[in-house]
Design an enzyme around this catalytic site. Structure first.
Site, mmCIF file in Angstrom:
data_model
loop_
_atom_site.group_PDB
_atom_site.id
_atom_site.type_symbol
_atom_site.label_atom_id
_atom_site.label_comp_id
_atom_site.label_asym_id
_atom_site.label_seq_id
_atom_site.Cartn_x
_atom_site.Cartn_y
_atom_site.Cartn_z
ATOM 1 N N SER A 25 0.814 -1.217 0.000
ATOM 2 C CA SER A 25 0.000 0.000 0.000
ATOM 3 C C SER A 25 0.851 1.272 0.000
ATOM 4 O O SER A 25 0.339 2.355 -0.282
ATOM 5 C CB SER A 25 -0.936 0.012 1.211
ATOM 6 N N GLY A 53 2.020 0.312 9.003
ATOM 7 C CA GLY A 53 2.898 1.467 8.980
ATOM 8 C C GLY A 53 3.513 1.831 7.645
ATOM 9 O O GLY A 53 4.421 2.654 7.598
ATOM 10 N N SER A 54 3.019 1.285 6.545
ATOM 11 C CA SER A 54 3.635 1.587 5.246
ATOM 12 C C SER A 54 3.446 3.061 4.852
ATOM 13 O O SER A 54 4.357 3.680 4.300
ATOM 14 C CB SER A 54 3.077 0.672 4.161
ATOM 15 N N TRP A 55 2.268 3.627 5.145
ATOM 16 C CA TRP A 55 2.066 5.039 4.818
ATOM 17 C C TRP A 55 2.926 5.930 5.710
ATOM 18 O O TRP A 55 3.444 6.949 5.255
ATOM 19 C CB TRP A 55 0.577 5.404 4.947
ATOM 20 N N ASP A 78 -3.250 4.140 15.739
ATOM 21 C CA ASP A 78 -3.964 2.901 15.436
ATOM 22 C C ASP A 78 -4.275 2.182 16.745
ATOM 23 O O ASP A 78 -3.542 2.318 17.724
ATOM 24 C CB ASP A 78 -3.132 1.987 14.533
ATOM 25 N N ASP A 94 -7.666 5.023 20.227
ATOM 26 C CA ASP A 94 -8.905 5.108 19.447
ATOM 27 C C ASP A 94 -8.987 6.494 18.813
ATOM 28 O O ASP A 94 -8.882 7.510 19.507
ATOM 29 C CB ASP A 94 -10.087 4.871 20.388
ATOM 30 N N ASP A 119 -5.624 5.148 5.678
ATOM 31 C CA ASP A 119 -5.703 4.000 4.770
ATOM 32 C C ASP A 119 -6.461 2.855 5.447
ATOM 33 O O ASP A 119 -6.349 1.700 5.049
ATOM 34 C CB ASP A 119 -4.289 3.552 4.378
ATOM 35 N N LYS A 159 -9.176 6.173 2.331
ATOM 36 C CA LYS A 159 -9.625 5.067 1.484
ATOM 37 C C LYS A 159 -11.148 4.996 1.485
ATOM 38 O O LYS A 159 -11.792 5.193 2.522
ATOM 39 C CB LYS A 159 -9.059 3.746 2.000
#
Length: 294
Positions: A25, A53-55, A78, A94, A119, A159
């Site tokens: 992603s 954590g890719s973004w 997250d 949250d 995302d 998204k």
């Protein structure tokens, strides 16, 4: 990103491992940035529903230039634990809780964010109407926090699942942003309902002071008379501009490609092992002898 995938010959999946991204992603955000220049002038960023954590990796690599590493602040949020990333402050919390908003503001020194992205997506059921509804609620939850922290003129990217009623969501977003665009990165499979809504030019409604409250639903949060003053009929639908992102000469995410013999023999290890896999509790119970057939 582990060793298994829907299609092991997906070149975006393999390229992510080769380049050190935690998930494929990452290329979606990179392609969105190439199209819309999302990172220009950005100093404070919030990545919602960030795990694995890719973004956040993309934001760190693109924004944390050697000449100004202290000027840029990136916060990832997250509910799931996330392995640390250089230059990123991680919060396990949250996104709908007022304390989460307060933590982010403290990290930013009370300053608003320039860019908020999400995302996040639910575990899909295959029932498209249900999946689209849950995803829309997740976007509205992310938008709640965004309206409380994003600066005027800022950008929000999330998204979406394109379905029958997606134009209603576009209309709702258009009340708060100058431009609402539906974007489909080339790294996003064409067979998927997934796309990304790019909201440019945040315009807070005059006289509206958004505040997160645990007892208030998303519907109650946005159902403010002041929010609809001098605006078209709330039932009016909006058709958002659709943009395809990514180089046409790049690989097709829906296609499979034959790898040469040398590559077939090279198994790439995961970039980042799962921090809280769903099977973790079952493994712990098995070790204690608590998981037995009855």
């Amino acid at each position: 990103m582990g060793k298994s995938s829907k299609d092991k010959r997906d070149l975006y999946y393999r390229r992510a491992k080769e380049e050190g991204w935690r998930a494929r992603s990452a290329f979606k955000l990179l392609q969105l940035n190439d199209q819309f220049q999302l990172f220009n002038g950005v100093k404070r960023v919030v990545d919602l529903c960030a795990a694995p954590g890719s973004w956040s990796q993309v934001l760190s690599r693109e924004l944390k230039a050697p000449e100004n590493p202290e000027d840029v602040k990136i916060v990832s949020v997250d509910l799931q634990p996330m392995t640390p990333i250089d230059g990123v402050t991680t919060i396990q919390a949250d996104i709908t809780h007022p304390k989460t908003l307060q933590k982010i503001l403290e990290i930013f020194g009370g300053e608003p964010a320039d860019f908020v992205c999400s995302d996040g997506a639910p575990d899909v059921t295959g029932l498209h109407d249900l999946d689209e509804y849950i995803q829309a609620q997740l976007i509205l939850s992310a938008l709640q926090l965004t309206t409380c922290i994003l600066k005027e003129g800022g950008t929000f990217v999330a998204k979406i699942f394109r379905g029958r009623d997606i134009d209603l969501l576009y209309s709702q977003l258009s009340y708060l942003f100058e431009k609402v665009i539906c974007a489909k990165p080339r790294s996003s499979r064409g067979t998927s309902l997934e796309a990304f809504v790019v909201c440019l030019g945040y315009k807070p409604r005059p006289g509206w002071n958004p505040q997160l409250e645990l007892t208030k639903s998303t519907e109650e949060f946005f159902k403010m008379p002041i929010l609809y003053l001098d605006l078209p009929d709330p039932e009016e639908r909006l058709i958002a501009k659709f943009v395809a992102c990514g180089d046409l000469n790049d690989v097709d995410s829906d296609a499979t490609y034959t790898l040469d013999a040398n590559f077939k023999k090279m198994a790439l290890d995961p970039v980042q092992m799962p921090t809280a896999p769903p099977y973790k509790k079952a493994l712990e119970m098995k070790r204690r002898g608590e998981l037995v057939r009855r």
